[in-house]
Design an enzyme around this catalytic site. Structure first.
Site, PDB file in Angstrom:
ATOM      1  N   GLY A  10      82.688 -20.812 -45.976  1.00  0.00           N
ATOM      2  CA  GLY A  10      81.322 -21.344 -45.886  1.00  0.00           C
ATOM      3  C   GLY A  10      80.704 -21.521 -47.263  1.00  0.00           C
ATOM      4  N   ARG A  71      87.717 -24.367 -44.593  1.00  0.00           N
ATOM      5  CA  ARG A  71      88.400 -23.185 -44.056  1.00  0.00           C
ATOM      6  C   ARG A  71      89.801 -23.667 -43.705  1.00  0.00           C
ATOM      7  NH1 ARG A  71      83.249 -21.896 -41.292  1.00  0.00           N
ATOM      8  NH2 ARG A  71      82.324 -20.235 -42.530  1.00  0.00           N
ATOM      9  N   ASP A 102      84.984 -13.236 -47.018  1.00  0.00           N
ATOM     10  CA  ASP A 102      86.029 -12.365 -46.517  1.00  0.00           C
ATOM     11  C   ASP A 102      87.360 -13.075 -46.224  1.00  0.00           C
ATOM     12  OD1 ASP A 102      86.019  -9.682 -46.118  1.00  0.00           O
ATOM     13  OD2 ASP A 102      86.064  -9.904 -43.926  1.00  0.00           O
ATOM     14  N   THR A 125      78.766 -15.697 -50.033  1.00  0.00           N
ATOM     15  CA  THR A 125      78.520 -15.960 -48.611  1.00  0.00           C
ATOM     16  C   THR A 125      77.115 -15.517 -48.278  1.00  0.00           C
ATOM     17  OG1 THR A 125      78.997 -15.267 -46.336  1.00  0.00           O
ATOM     18  CG2 THR A 125      79.727 -13.767 -48.058  1.00  0.00           C
ATOM     19  N   ASP A 127      76.219 -14.328 -45.664  1.00  0.00           N
ATOM     20  CA  ASP A 127      76.260 -13.189 -44.730  1.00  0.00           C
ATOM     21  C   ASP A 127      76.103 -11.834 -45.428  1.00  0.00           C
ATOM     22  OD1 ASP A 127      76.791 -15.157 -42.895  1.00  0.00           O
ATOM     23  OD2 ASP A 127      78.941 -14.758 -42.797  1.00  0.00           O
ATOM     24  N   ASP A 129      78.395  -9.778 -46.438  1.00  0.00           N
ATOM     25  CA  ASP A 129      79.205  -8.848 -45.646  1.00  0.00           C
ATOM     26  C   ASP A 129      80.533  -8.486 -46.330  1.00  0.00           C
ATOM     27  OD1 ASP A 129      80.441 -11.303 -45.473  1.00  0.00           O
ATOM     28  OD2 ASP A 129      80.766 -11.227 -43.306  1.00  0.00           O
ATOM     29  N   ARG A 171      77.162 -13.935 -39.072  1.00  0.00           N
ATOM     30  CA  ARG A 171      78.420 -13.626 -38.382  1.00  0.00           C
ATOM     31  C   ARG A 171      78.305 -12.256 -37.718  1.00  0.00           C
ATOM     32  NH1 ARG A 171      83.048 -16.733 -38.889  1.00  0.00           N
ATOM     33  NH2 ARG A 171      82.364 -17.710 -40.801  1.00  0.00           N
TER      34      ARG A 171
END
Ligand code: F6P
Length: 319
Positions: A10, A71, A102, A125, A127, A129, A171
């Site tokens: 992303g 991706r 990730d 990202t 996110d 994360d 996510r």
């Protein structure tokens, strides 16, 4: 000597300033820069171009990534990784900077275990994360997009006496949701990491509504998959007309904030300095307690990011 930069997974605001700093700083050090277009798909298909200043002029303020991203499923097949490695070798590229999340780091972990690839990852990202780092490029910009949306939704919610469920991205990680809830003063926040118990807040909110509260803001993280459940609960038990607003991909766009530009510069410089002084790097630059350091890729991909305790506690303060 030549280094290349690639974006994978992303896109995130902050990628463009990182690309610009990559080219400018390499130039200063006398290192050639290559841009790999279309992410790992482009690496397989040899979409690699030597960068000039013109390629990165006027991009610093732009969201997304001028070298695009993807991706790649093919990259998880060995024959395509062979092709990717051969493409890097053919151009004598000695180091790779990977802007990604990730999934991209997992791909690099496999790649670097099979081939002699010298690379440094930059966590990128919205996110937030990724294990080992407190900050991923793009998060501050995404939070500002969400803040702007929430401020506007509050205007209509309060004017029309409604509840709003605002679903945010992330996510499986509740970071965007919990920070957005804190900075918008939301009444409800639902994230995958914490079980939502309506009974904890139902009586209090009912009482507040009796006392004159006429609207509610609920932030729901996409990973909780609770959007329609919370909608029905508010409408049925709290008796407010309820609307759902899914913010979606607007959260991934927008001009990078000051913070994302600054972090992009620091991440890029750290990555290049590391590549320049190591021949066998397979690291990720991480940011902890105001300092940059380097973590082994295996450690990053084999561990799971957890939300800081104070953010988990913040959800309780909403009760
Ligand atoms: O990882 C970034 C992210 O925007 C997540 O928050 C979201 O779940 C996902 O990507 C959306 O993916 P896509 O752009 O492929 O729909």
């Amino acid at each position: 000597m030549a280094f290349a930069i690639i974006c994978s997974g992303g896109d995130a605001p902050g990628m463009n300033p990182a690309i610009k700093k990559f080219v400018d700083y390499n130039y200063k050090l006398g290192i050639e820069s290559y841009l790999i277009y279309d992410g790992l798909e482009g690496l397989i298909d040899n979409k690699i171009k030597k960068a000039t200043h013109k390629d990165v002029a006027g991009i610093l303020h732009m969201g997304g990534t001028i070298i695009r991203s993807s991706r790649s499923k093919r990259f998880f097949e060995h024959k395509y990784r062979v092709q990717a490695f051969q493409n890097l070798q053919a151009l004598d590229i000695k180091g790779l900077v990977v802007l990604g999340g990730d999934g991209s780091f997992r791909a690099m972990d496999i790649f670097s275990s099979e081939f002699d690839v010298n690379f440094v990852g930059i966590p990128s990202t919205i996110d937030n994360d990724i294990y080992g780092t407190e900050y991923c490029l793009g998060v501050d910009t995404a939070l500002n997009v969400i803040r702007d949306a929430l401020d506007k939704i509050r205007d209509t919610a309060s004017s029309f006496s409604r509840a709003f469920i605002v679903e945010v991205m992330g996510r499986d990680c509740g970071y965007l949701a919990v920070v957005s809830a804190m900075i918008s003063g939301a009444e409800i926040c639902v994230i995958p990491e914490v079980e939502f118990k309506s009974e904890n807040i139902e009586a209090r909110l009912q009482q507040e509504i009796k006392n004159g509260r006429n609207y509610i803001l609920a932030i729901v993280s996409e990973g909780s998959k609770k959007t329609s459940e919370i909608h029905d609960w508010i409408q049925d038990k709290l008796g407010l007309e309820t609307r759902v607003s899914i913010l979606g991909h607007i959260q991934r766009g927008g001009n990078p904030t000051v913070y994302d530009r600054m972090m992009a510069f620091d991440y890029a410089i750290n990555a290049i300095d590391y590549l320049n002084s190591h021949n066998d790097s397979n690291k990720v630059v991480v940011y902890q307690r105001g300092e940059f350091s380097f973590m082994e890729i295996e450690e990053v991909v084999s561990s799971k990011y957890t939300l800081p305790e104070r953010y988990l506690k913040a959800i309780n303060y909403l009760d």
